[in-house]
Scaffold this motif. Structure first.
Motif, short mmCIF file in Angstrom:
data_model
loop_
_atom_site.label_atom_id
_atom_site.label_comp_id
_atom_site.label_asym_id
_atom_site.label_seq_id
_atom_site.Cartn_x
_atom_site.Cartn_y
_atom_site.Cartn_z
N SER A 294 5.91 26.54 38.51
CA SER A 294 6.45 25.21 38.83
C SER A 294 5.35 24.21 39.16
O SER A 294 5.59 23.00 39.11
N ILE A 295 4.14 24.69 39.50
CA ILE A 295 3.04 23.76 39.77
C ILE A 295 2.59 23.03 38.52
O ILE A 295 1.79 22.09 38.61
N PHE A 296 3.07 23.45 37.37
CA PHE A 296 2.69 22.80 36.11
C PHE A 296 3.80 21.87 35.58
O PHE A 296 3.78 21.49 34.42
N THR A 297 4.77 21.52 36.42
CA THR A 297 5.89 20.69 35.98
C THR A 297 5.47 19.24 35.81
O THR A 297 4.98 18.61 36.75
N VAL A 298 5.68 18.71 34.61
CA VAL A 298 5.40 17.30 34.33
C VAL A 298 6.60 16.45 34.67
O VAL A 298 6.51 15.46 35.40
N LEU A 299 7.76 16.83 34.13
CA LEU A 299 9.00 16.09 34.35
C LEU A 299 10.13 17.09 34.62
O LEU A 299 10.12 18.21 34.10
N THR A 300 11.11 16.64 35.39
CA THR A 300 12.26 17.48 35.68
C THR A 300 13.54 16.67 35.52
O THR A 300 13.54 15.46 35.75
N ALA A 301 14.60 17.34 35.11
CA ALA A 301 15.95 16.76 35.11
C ALA A 301 16.76 17.61 36.07
O ALA A 301 17.03 18.79 35.82
N LYS A 302 17.14 17.03 37.20
CA LYS A 302 17.75 17.79 38.28
C LYS A 302 19.20 18.14 37.98
O LYS A 302 19.91 17.37 37.35
N SER A 303 19.62 19.29 38.47
CA SER A 303 21.03 19.66 38.42
C SER A 303 21.69 19.22 39.72
O SER A 303 21.07 18.61 40.60
N THR A 304 22.95 19.55 39.89
CA THR A 304 23.66 19.20 41.12
C THR A 304 23.32 20.14 42.27
O THR A 304 23.71 19.89 43.40
N ARG A 305 22.61 21.23 41.99
CA ARG A 305 22.20 22.17 43.03
C ARG A 305 20.79 21.83 43.49
O ARG A 305 19.88 21.70 42.69
N LEU A 306 20.60 21.73 44.78
CA LEU A 306 19.33 21.33 45.35
C LEU A 306 18.24 22.33 44.95
O LEU A 306 18.38 23.54 45.13
N GLY A 307 17.16 21.81 44.39
CA GLY A 307 16.02 22.64 44.04
C GLY A 307 16.17 23.40 42.74
O GLY A 307 15.27 24.18 42.38
N VAL A 308 17.26 23.22 42.02
CA VAL A 308 17.50 23.93 40.76
C VAL A 308 17.54 22.91 39.64
O VAL A 308 18.34 21.96 39.67
N ALA A 309 16.70 23.09 38.64
CA ALA A 309 16.60 22.10 37.56
C ALA A 309 17.59 22.39 36.45
O ALA A 309 17.79 23.55 36.06
N LEU A 310 18.21 21.34 35.95
CA LEU A 310 18.91 21.44 34.68
C LEU A 310 17.90 21.78 33.61
O LEU A 310 18.13 22.64 32.75
N ALA A 311 16.75 21.12 33.65
CA ALA A 311 15.66 21.41 32.73
C ALA A 311 14.35 20.90 33.32
O ALA A 311 14.32 19.82 33.93
N ASP A 312 13.29 21.67 33.15
CA ASP A 312 11.93 21.26 33.50
C ASP A 312 11.08 21.23 32.24
O ASP A 312 11.26 22.08 31.34
N PHE A 313 10.15 20.27 32.19
CA PHE A 313 9.12 20.28 31.15
C PHE A 313 7.81 20.65 31.82
O PHE A 313 7.31 19.94 32.69
N VAL A 314 7.27 21.82 31.42
CA VAL A 314 6.12 22.43 32.07
C VAL A 314 5.01 22.61 31.03
O VAL A 314 5.29 22.96 29.87
N ILE A 315 3.75 22.36 31.42
CA ILE A 315 2.64 22.57 30.49
C ILE A 315 1.64 23.55 31.10
O ILE A 315 1.60 23.76 32.31
#
Length: 437
Positions: A294-315
């Motif tokens: 997760s330290i490589f996350t560029v962008l995130t699209a959050k879900s309705t659950r706290l701390g849980v991503a609908l989708a992350d873009f990681v490099i």
């Protein structure tokens, strides 16, 4: 014409086109717009969203976008959100580089070259994602696309994309990404054989992840995101202009006799934007063990659950590896997330053979994965000293909390599926010795 950019996607009130500087400071929707323009708002959020998440831009157009003929179904590409085309497959999956058709025998532009590989959820309920591959060899001529379902995060792997939007132009090259948000009309010009990946999200927008204990600085910095400056066309289009809508997972086309890129000026915070992956400030372990990816996350699209991503873009960019007494490649792993990986260039450290630029892999929920046998043996015997990791390489991951289904095209139609992927782990040997101290 060369693209022009404002400085930051986070700034409210991007520069207006020079012709319309005097519109700055007037009401959003004046009774009579300067220069006889039409005011049109593009909303990317509910009107009543809290101010930090409220997304909207005002567009000042020569003609409003409502002036078009009725939409009709359009049969192009291989887009779908039908996740029941084939039976579920929990296996580790890998695809060889997706083939780009040869022109002029088989001409494909960005729209006709779209293929859905996997996904989950559905756009009508505004919750889900889809992962698409695009392969094309010709530019979109007198037509544009907009996505009614969600946002496109576009990752070019081969070939430049000159993207014309209602907000202006963006030149996007490999090792850059761009985001075209819901409802924004755009056209893609290419300069030869072109290929890339798309992460589509329904019901959320991409944003920068929270930094937590990292502090104020790190990962992707807001200052490095670029948005277009207004650019417009004022012309009648011989033969008409085709406006394509992606709506509930299907394509529809409408005709109009003028360019949709007739926005003379705009202001707001709901825009397309681009980012160069070399700008990413990498965080890493400097003592021992692995930090989570997760330290490589560029962008995130959050879900309705706290701390849980609908989708992350990681490099996984070039960086230094210095950890002591640590197996440095990615560890063997089972995960409650779905992990789709692509490779823009170079050789991925955990699988230097088989995983190629322009290809992909998918490791589904709780399906084990990790370094191949050759990588394990090499890393287990390596001298632990500072080393450059992933030099000349850029791998990325689309990670989602949803359980992704593969499409028929991904499992059966595409000839790129690597049916021998599982064999890369078969040479792993047991090194267990109960008598070793």
């Amino acid at each position: 014409m060369a693209p022009f950019y404002a400085q930051s996607v986070t700034s409210l009130g991007a520069p207006l086109h020079p012709l319309c500087r005097e519109t700055s400071g007037i009401k959003n929707n004046p009774q009579v717009c300067p220069y006889g323009l039409y005011a049109e708002q593009l909303s990317g959020s509910a009107f009543t969203c809290p101010r930090p998440t409220n997304k909207r831009s005002w567009l000042y157009r020569i003609l409003p976008s409502v002036c078009h003929k009725p939409f009709e179904p359009l049969k192009e590409g291989h887009l779908t959100h039908n996740w029941d085309e084939v039976e579920p497959d929990p296996n580790q999956l890998r695809w060889k580089p997706f083939e780009i058709p040869k022109a002029p025998q088989n001409k494909l532009d960005f729209v006709s070259g779209l293929h859905t590989l996997c996904g989950a959820g559905e756009p009508r309920g505004r919750n889900g994602i889809a992962i698409h591959i695009f392969v094309c060899n010709t530019s979109m001529l007198n037509r544009c696309l907009y996505n009614s379902d969600g946002d496109f995060l576009i990752v070019p792997q081969q070939g430049k994309l000159l993207i014309t939007t209602e907000f202006g132009k963006m030149l996007v090259e490999p090792n850059e990404i761009c985001v075209i948000q819901q409802g924004m009309r755009f056209n893609v010009e290419v300069f030869g054989e072109t290929r890339g990946y798309i992460l589509e999200v329904y019901g959320a927008h991409f944003e920068l992840p929270d930094l937590g204990p990292i502090g104020a600085n790190g990962l992707a910095n807001p200052r490095d995101f670029l948005v277009p400056v207004a650019w417009y066309e004022n012309c009648q289009v011989p033969g008409g202009y085709t406006v394509i809508s992606k709506y509930q997972g299907k394509l529809f086309a409408a005709q109009q006799d003028f360019s949709p890129f007739n926005v003379v000026a705009w202001h707001g915070n709901y825009t397309p934007y681009k980012y160069h992956l070399e700008k990413f400030m990498v965080i890493n372990s400097v003592a021992f063990d692995h930090a989570d990816p997760s330290i490589f996350t560029v962008l995130t699209a959050k879900s309705t659950r706290l701390g849980v991503a609908l989708a992350d873009f990681v490099i996984f960019p070039p960086r230094w590896g210095v950890a002591n007494n640590t197996f440095r490649p990615p560890y063997y792993h089972r995960n409650c997330m779905s992990e789709f990986m692509g490779l823009i260039k170079g050789h991925y450290e955990a699988k230097e053979e088989g995983f190629q630029p322009g290809g992909a892999s998918l490791h589904s929920m709780m399906t084990p994965h990790g370094p191949d046998a050759e990588c394990f043996e090499k890393a287990s015997k390596a001298k632990l000293e500072p080393e450059r990791v992933a030099e000349g390489t850029m791998a990325f991951m689309f990670e989602s909390s949803l359980s992704l289904a593969i499409t028929k095209w991904g499992l059966q139609t595409s000839e790129c599926l690597d049916k021998n992927y599982y064999k890369c782990w078969e040479p792993l040997k047991s090194h267990f010795n109960s008598k070793r101290k």
